[in-house]
Design a protein around this motif. Structure first.
Motif, PDB file in Angstrom:
ATOM      1  N   TYR A  41      11.962  -3.662   0.997  1.00 26.43           N
ATOM      2  CA  TYR A  41      10.921  -4.019   0.027  1.00 26.43           C
ATOM      3  C   TYR A  41      10.890  -3.007  -1.119  1.00 26.43           C
ATOM      4  N   LEU A  42      10.988  -1.700  -0.787  1.00 28.00           N
ATOM      5  CA  LEU A  42      10.908  -0.661  -1.826  1.00 28.00           C
ATOM      6  C   LEU A  42      12.148  -0.693  -2.725  1.00 28.00           C
ATOM      7  N   GLY A  43      13.296  -0.946  -2.113  1.00 30.81           N
ATOM      8  CA  GLY A  43      14.527  -1.119  -2.886  1.00 30.81           C
ATOM      9  C   GLY A  43      15.100   0.146  -3.497  1.00 30.81           C
ATOM     10  N   LYS A  44      14.449   1.286  -3.280  1.00 30.40           N
ATOM     11  CA  LYS A  44      15.030   2.559  -3.758  1.00 30.40           C
ATOM     12  C   LYS A  44      14.481   3.702  -2.902  1.00 30.40           C
ATOM     13  N   ASP A  45      15.158   4.851  -2.992  1.00 36.69           N
ATOM     14  CA  ASP A  45      14.710   6.002  -2.209  1.00 36.69           C
ATOM     15  C   ASP A  45      13.565   6.715  -2.899  1.00 36.69           C
ATOM     16  N   TYR A  46      12.642   7.186  -2.130  1.00 37.27           N
ATOM     17  CA  TYR A  46      11.550   8.018  -2.662  1.00 37.27           C
ATOM     18  C   TYR A  46      11.605   9.359  -1.939  1.00 37.27           C
ATOM     19  N   ASP A  47      11.585  10.455  -2.687  1.00 38.57           N
ATOM     20  CA  ASP A  47      11.590  11.782  -2.046  1.00 38.57           C
ATOM     21  C   ASP A  47      10.341  11.993  -1.207  1.00 38.57           C
ATOM     22  N   ASN A  48       9.225  11.346  -1.625  1.00 36.04           N
ATOM     23  CA  ASN A  48       7.953  11.565  -0.931  1.00 36.04           C
ATOM     24  C   ASN A  48       7.683  10.564   0.197  1.00 36.04           C
ATOM     25  N   LEU A  49       8.731   9.881   0.661  1.00 32.82           N
ATOM     26  CA  LEU A  49       8.571   8.961   1.800  1.00 32.82           C
ATOM     27  C   LEU A  49       9.353   9.463   3.012  1.00 32.82           C
ATOM     28  N   VAL A  50       8.652   9.560   4.147  1.00 35.99           N
ATOM     29  CA  VAL A  50       9.305   9.917   5.412  1.00 35.99           C
ATOM     30  C   VAL A  50       9.146   8.727   6.356  1.00 35.99           C
ATOM     31  N   CYS A  51      10.247   8.261   6.919  1.00 34.36           N
ATOM     32  CA  CYS A  51      10.166   7.126   7.848  1.00 34.36           C
ATOM     33  C   CYS A  51      10.601   7.533   9.247  1.00 34.36           C
ATOM     34  N   VAL A  52       9.752   7.200  10.213  1.00 33.86           N
ATOM     35  CA  VAL A  52      10.073   7.466  11.621  1.00 33.86           C
ATOM     36  C   VAL A  52      10.082   6.129  12.355  1.00 33.86           C
ATOM     37  N   ASP A  53      11.213   5.816  12.990  1.00 28.47           N
ATOM     38  CA  ASP A  53      11.203   4.604  13.813  1.00 28.47           C
ATOM     39  C   ASP A  53      11.294   4.987  15.284  1.00 28.47           C
ATOM     40  N   LEU A  54      11.132   3.983  16.148  1.00 29.12           N
ATOM     41  CA  LEU A  54      11.125   4.216  17.585  1.00 29.12           C
ATOM     42  C   LEU A  54      12.355   3.556  18.178  1.00 29.12           C
TER      43      LEU A  54
ATOM     44  N   GLN B 249       0.836  -1.208   0.000  1.00 24.52           N
ATOM     45  CA  GLN B 249       0.000   0.000   0.000  1.00 24.52           C
ATOM     46  C   GLN B 249       0.870   1.258   0.000  1.00 24.52           C
ATOM     47  N   VAL B 250       1.959   1.225   0.799  1.00 26.85           N
ATOM     48  CA  VAL B 250       2.880   2.382   0.816  1.00 26.85           C
ATOM     49  C   VAL B 250       3.394   2.629  -0.598  1.00 26.85           C
ATOM     50  N   LYS B 251       3.816   1.565  -1.285  1.00 26.53           N
ATOM     51  CA  LYS B 251       4.381   1.705  -2.636  1.00 26.53           C
ATOM     52  C   LYS B 251       3.349   2.306  -3.595  1.00 26.53           C
ATOM     53  N   ASP B 252       2.103   1.851  -3.498  1.00 32.54           N
ATOM     54  CA  ASP B 252       1.047   2.397  -4.373  1.00 32.54           C
ATOM     55  C   ASP B 252       0.898   3.903  -4.171  1.00 32.54           C
ATOM     56  N   PHE B 253       0.849   4.323  -2.893  1.00 37.53           N
ATOM     57  CA  PHE B 253       0.715   5.767  -2.622  1.00 37.53           C
ATOM     58  C   PHE B 253       1.932   6.536  -3.145  1.00 37.53           C
ATOM     59  N   LEU B 254       3.134   5.969  -2.932  1.00 37.96           N
ATOM     60  CA  LEU B 254       4.357   6.658  -3.374  1.00 37.96           C
ATOM     61  C   LEU B 254       4.372   6.799  -4.888  1.00 37.96           C
ATOM     62  N   ASP B 255       3.991   5.710  -5.581  1.00 36.50           N
ATOM     63  CA  ASP B 255       3.993   5.742  -7.055  1.00 36.50           C
ATOM     64  C   ASP B 255       2.942   6.709  -7.594  1.00 36.50           C
ATOM     65  N   ASN B 256       1.933   6.999  -6.749  1.00 31.02           N
ATOM     66  CA  ASN B 256       0.924   7.994  -7.147  1.00 31.02           C
ATOM     67  C   ASN B 256       1.246   9.390  -6.624  1.00 31.02           C
ATOM     68  N   ASP B 257       2.533   9.579  -6.273  1.00 27.02           N
ATOM     69  CA  ASP B 257       3.058  10.886  -5.848  1.00 27.02           C
ATOM     70  C   ASP B 257       2.453  11.430  -4.569  1.00 27.02           C
ATOM     71  N   ARG B 258       1.940  10.578  -3.732  1.00 29.26           N
ATOM     72  CA  ARG B 258       1.397  11.019  -2.446  1.00 29.26           C
ATOM     73  C   ARG B 258       2.536  11.041  -1.422  1.00 29.26           C
ATOM     74  N   LEU B 259       2.533  12.050  -0.550  1.00 30.02           N
ATOM     75  CA  LEU B 259       3.509  12.091   0.546  1.00 30.02           C
ATOM     76  C   LEU B 259       3.110  11.033   1.574  1.00 30.02           C
ATOM     77  N   VAL B 260       4.066  10.177   1.980  1.00 33.96           N
ATOM     78  CA  VAL B 260       3.756   9.090   2.927  1.00 33.96           C
ATOM     79  C   VAL B 260       4.647   9.197   4.161  1.00 33.96           C
ATOM     80  N   LEU B 261       4.006   9.113   5.338  1.00 36.63           N
ATOM     81  CA  LEU B 261       4.758   8.955   6.591  1.00 36.63           C
ATOM     82  C   LEU B 261       4.545   7.528   7.072  1.00 36.63           C
TER      83      LEU B 261
END
Ligand SMILES: Cc1cc2nc3c(=O)[nH]c(=O)nc-3n(C[C@H](O)[C@H](O)[C@H](O)COP(=O)(O)OP(=O)(O)OC[C@H]3O[C@@H](n4cnc5c(N)ncnc54)[C@H](O)[C@@H]3O)c2cc1C
Length: 404
Positions: A179-192, A153-165
């Motif tokens: 899984y994504l295997g490449k960087d996306y400018d529109n992906l922000v990842c926060v871990d704990l 689902q994250v990949k679908d949103f990213l490929d549709n140019d949606r900003l994803v957290l």
């Protein structure tokens, strides 16, 4: 190794974190996640349909060489609190996750996080509704969350140019990035910063125990209720019959088992995703030991430690300026008080026995048998709680040090 060599590689229990990357990547949909006898999810490969493409093995972040694969690094750290106390009250520490989510939503983005379903099973979901995010995702839940097909689902949103957290434990963020295997400018990842994740089976058993005691079904659960403060946080159950259960972490059976490291996923005892190198753009934690690092955050409503691990993370944190009170701190000093950021939990000597008996023994008897505190520990805990109540935490720490 058995006939199913791919499954054997994927299910090494010291390594497999249950991140679901293998299941999400399989082009044949022949990787399924199944609960083992301890209640943790592991991949099962249906060899009848497997085309031996090895994508599942190649994508597994636990089988990769680390930390080379982890591009980011914890470089800058801040102590911070959401200025809005209502947000801090419902959050585990300083409410920073909710502020980041708010920023992403105001840029028409979408947020992925861990929330309970109707039966209080923890799963990853997505939402672009801030009310849902505050209600479902805000606040730590101390049980492993089921990722399901959210990476797709994250990949679908990213490929549709949606900003994803995307927010989750370090191994879940590693799973997504792999899984994504490449960087996306529109992906922000926060871990704990993650202590480790307990078994969903144990969580379910505890929830059922509480419901039996209350003679009612749970309608709301919080692991981090702040009635008695952030440092002595409490577990809250609200039931359909309008009764409630509220106990501080030292008195709650589930939290005692969690904090004794007796029911964590096997891979958590040898976590490969801790340390300064990170897959995420930002890392969030409780700022334990804040009083040793700075005097500026004295209240007991919660302070977060945030580390900025990439330029993207830094830029997003800067946009929170108006809604956050923050102070840059020395990262090494800050992490001195948060061992879980850098070091895996130590396996409790009776962990396997405890987990073996989980199916057959009552939860309260099991915790009584394996998680008893010695008299001196109980006395120490009473003294510390008293000192914390009277706001003499530094003295409490000295008592603790002297007694160790
Ligand atoms: C299992 C677990 C262990 C942790 N161990 C430590 C620790 O040892 N030391 C420490 O300093 N901090 C630890 N934390 C982090 C801490 O509890 C707070 O989440 C952190 O301080 C952020 O707080 P906040 O107030 O900014 O946001 P909050 O609103 O409290 O953070 C909520 C975020 O956490 C995510 N989340 C909640 N539960 C889970 C879960 N089970 N799996 C994946 N994502 C989840 C939500 O999706 C949301 O993004 C742990 C968190 C979890 C879930």
């Amino acid at each position: 190794m058995g006939d199913n060599m791919i499954e054997d590689k994927l299910t090494n229990k010291n390594l497999c974190t249950g991140c679901h990357a293998c299941m999400n990547i399989c082009p044949q949909d022949c990787v399924e996640m199944k609960f083992d006898e301890e209640g943790f999810l592991y991949p099962r490969v249906n060899i009848e349909y497997c085309i031996q493409c090895n994508k599942c093995v190649n994508i597994c972040p636990s089988l990769k060489k680390l930390p080379e694969a982890m591009g980011n690094e914890m470089l800058i750290a801040y102590a911070c609190q959401a200025k809005d106390d209502k947000i801090r009250l419902i959050s585990s520490s300083g409410g920073i996750f909710s502020l980041i989510a708010q920023e992403v939503i105001s840029n028409e983005g979408i947020v992925f996080g861990a929330g309970f379903d109707k039966e209080f099973n923890l799963k990853h979901f997505y939402s672009d509704d801030m009310n849902v995010i505050l209600d479902k995702f805000t606040g730590s839940k101390y049980v492993q969350s089921n990722i399901g097909t959210t990476y797709k689902q994250v990949k679908d949103f990213l490929d549709n140019d949606r900003l994803v957290l995307f927010t989750g434990t370090p191994c879940q963020v590693a799973g997504l990035k792999s899984y994504l295997g490449k960087d996306y400018d529109n992906l922000v990842c926060v871990d704990l910063v993650c202590h480790g994740v307990p078994s969903p089976f144990m969580w379910n058993k505890y929830k059922e125990y509480r419901e039996r005691e209350a003679k009612s079904t749970a309608k709301r659960i919080s692991f981090r209720h702040k009635k008695y403060g952030w440092k002595r946080y409490s577990v809250l159950f609200e039931f359909a019959n309008n009764t409630e259960y509220l106990h501080t972490l030292d008195k709650d059976m589930y939290m005692r088992a969690f904090l004794k490291d007796i029911a964590l996923r096997p891979s958590c005892y040898n976590c490969k995703f801790k340390g300064y190198k990170r897959y995420s753009d930002m890392t969030l934690a409780d700022f334990w030991g804040i009083e040793e690092v700075t005097d500026s955050f004295k209240d007991d409503l919660g302070t977060s430690l945030i580390t900025l691990n990439s330029l993207k993370g830094k830029k997003i944190f800067e946009t929170l300026n108006d809604s956050v009170k923050s102070e840059e701190v020395d990262i090494k000093k800050a992490l001195e008080y948060n061992k879980a950021a850098l070091k895996s939990a130590e396996k409790h000597p009776s962990r396997d026995e405890f987990m073996n008996r989980l199916k057959t023994m009552e939860f309260d008897e099991l915790v009584d048998l394996y998680c008893k505190d010695s008299f001196s520990l109980r006395l120490k805990s009473v003294m510390i709680n008293l000192l914390i109540k009277t706001n003499t935490f530094n003295l409490a720490k000295k008592v603790l040090k002297r007694n160790n």
